[in-house]
Design an enzyme around this catalytic site. Sequence first.
Site, PDB file in Angstrom:
ATOM      1  N   PRO A  76      11.892 -30.056   2.747  1.00 38.82           N
ATOM      2  CA  PRO A  76      13.114 -30.858   2.589  1.00 38.82           C
ATOM      3  C   PRO A  76      13.144 -31.561   1.240  1.00 38.82           C
ATOM      4  O   PRO A  76      12.158 -32.160   0.807  1.00 38.82           O
ATOM      5  CB  PRO A  76      13.023 -31.850   3.746  1.00 38.82           C
ATOM      6  CG  PRO A  76      12.227 -31.126   4.787  1.00 38.82           C
ATOM      7  CD  PRO A  76      11.228 -30.310   4.034  1.00 38.82           C
ATOM      8  N   CYS A  77      14.306 -31.481   0.585  1.00 38.45           N
ATOM      9  CA  CYS A  77      14.416 -32.003  -0.779  1.00 38.45           C
ATOM     10  C   CYS A  77      14.873 -33.457  -0.837  1.00 38.45           C
ATOM     11  O   CYS A  77      14.801 -34.095  -1.893  1.00 38.45           O
ATOM     12  CB  CYS A  77      15.387 -31.147  -1.593  1.00 38.45           C
ATOM     13  SG  CYS A  77      17.101 -31.192  -0.971  1.00 38.45           S
ATOM     14  N   GLN A  78      15.328 -34.010   0.289  1.00 36.43           N
ATOM     15  CA  GLN A  78      15.905 -35.357   0.264  1.00 36.43           C
ATOM     16  C   GLN A  78      14.964 -36.424  -0.297  1.00 36.43           C
ATOM     17  O   GLN A  78      15.429 -37.367  -0.959  1.00 36.43           O
ATOM     18  CB  GLN A  78      16.366 -35.758   1.674  1.00 36.43           C
ATOM     19  CG  GLN A  78      17.582 -35.010   2.162  1.00 36.43           C
ATOM     20  CD  GLN A  78      17.224 -33.700   2.842  1.00 36.43           C
ATOM     21  OE1 GLN A  78      16.076 -33.257   2.773  1.00 36.43           O
ATOM     22  NE2 GLN A  78      18.180 -33.080   3.497  1.00 36.43           N
ATOM     23  N   PHE A  80      13.271 -36.343  -2.814  1.00 43.01           N
ATOM     24  CA  PHE A  80      13.193 -36.262  -4.273  1.00 43.01           C
ATOM     25  C   PHE A  80      14.555 -36.040  -4.927  1.00 43.01           C
ATOM     26  O   PHE A  80      14.658 -36.024  -6.148  1.00 43.01           O
ATOM     27  CB  PHE A  80      12.257 -35.119  -4.670  1.00 43.01           C
ATOM     28  CG  PHE A  80      10.967 -35.126  -3.904  1.00 43.01           C
ATOM     29  CD1 PHE A  80       9.952 -36.007  -4.235  1.00 43.01           C
ATOM     30  CD2 PHE A  80      10.775 -34.277  -2.823  1.00 43.01           C
ATOM     31  CE1 PHE A  80       8.777 -36.041  -3.516  1.00 43.01           C
ATOM     32  CE2 PHE A  80       9.597 -34.294  -2.093  1.00 43.01           C
ATOM     33  CZ  PHE A  80       8.593 -35.187  -2.444  1.00 43.01           C
ATOM     34  N   SER A  81      15.592 -35.859  -4.127  1.00 47.66           N
ATOM     35  CA  SER A  81      16.913 -35.552  -4.657  1.00 47.66           C
ATOM     36  C   SER A  81      17.555 -36.787  -5.265  1.00 47.66           C
ATOM     37  O   SER A  81      17.432 -37.900  -4.748  1.00 47.66           O
ATOM     38  CB  SER A  81      17.803 -34.996  -3.539  1.00 47.66           C
ATOM     39  OG  SER A  81      19.121 -34.829  -3.991  1.00 47.66           O
TER      40      SER A  81
END
Length: 402
Positions: A76-78, A80-81
Amino acid sequence: MELFAGGGGLALGTHLAGFSTEIVAEWNRWCCDTLRENAASGHPLVQGVHIHEGDVRDADWTRISGNIDLVSGGPPCQPFSSGGKAGAADDPRDMFPTTAEVIRVLHPRAFIVENVRGLTRPAFADYFSYIQLRLTHPELASKPGESWSDHFARLQVEHLAIGSDLQYKVEPTIVNAANFGVPQQRWRVFLVGIRSDVDARWKFPEETHSADALAYSQHVSGEYWERHKVPRDERTPKPLTRKLDQLREHGPLPMRQPWRTVRDAIGSMTEPDKEGTGRFLNHVLQPGARSYRGHTGSPIDAPSKALKSGVHGVPGGENMLRRADGSIRYFTVREAARLQTFPDDYQLYGPWGEAMRQIGNAVPVQLAEIVARSLYENLALADLRAKLSARQSASLASTATA
């Protein structure tokens, strides 16, 4: 083995590259429906794949036997987004430690891990270094109660003295998908690791497309407009820049093709309607698109902006088409899928917002295939070198005995 499979972008690409996908793990029900329904309909890229619906941390990876060539996944990228809270290790959705644990259990010959470019921001510099070192030495897990920073400090010390543990040669690379023929400006970071006992001399594939080549085909040769039969009054005006003058004189870099644009990707499709009566899957008009500051849509004659999944729904601007006359509308699910280079016969399941979320979270299939194919070929060459070395050793032993 595919972790955090989403709607299947990375899994489809690795399968196209030659790998046989055995298991995909994903917790989101809509993503699992997409994977299951395509498998049930006999789609060749997911047929026969076992789908683990649930938390990756709950899967018993120790039950998997045999040699695993590749573990792939996009955690999941959240955490670091730039569009999220950027909590990194403090965000419970940070699955990099889980990814390292699966690699520790399975001992794959290689892995491909993909995430947002935000992971490389200066604010995350130490954590990004920690992730790379953690993937380099997956067996050196954190101790109970040990913080990531303390674990990082221990890894830095033990890294210099390690000799016999499971190790990987990790190559981090930041890429723009548009430079590899994807009709979308999508910056991502790839962490590709090869087990240290595998004699694979791998490097990230060379870029094949460029903005300069697109500018040349539009504003110097005019080939782009002629190919699409675009009337002169609908063409993007020529920019008055020194760069364009240089392109007229010298041309773009050799061996680079033009960036692919939104028009390249969806120009052959019919205009959508609200009933989705055309011949394309998921090609249904979604009403309500509007333009506002920071959300103006993707120009039709450039690669699209990065498609977004959204945190509380789908943001309008990045997922809208802007025509040459300035009018806008939402991309249909199928158009967005084309911008992510999904096959036209691969159906996305769920309501519009959920289907668009799957697409926005995906790795472009074509980019995944390019990276995975390069890795596949290098692993095959490593096998060949190992066989030749074994034959030479056997021959030398036979000669010595004689």
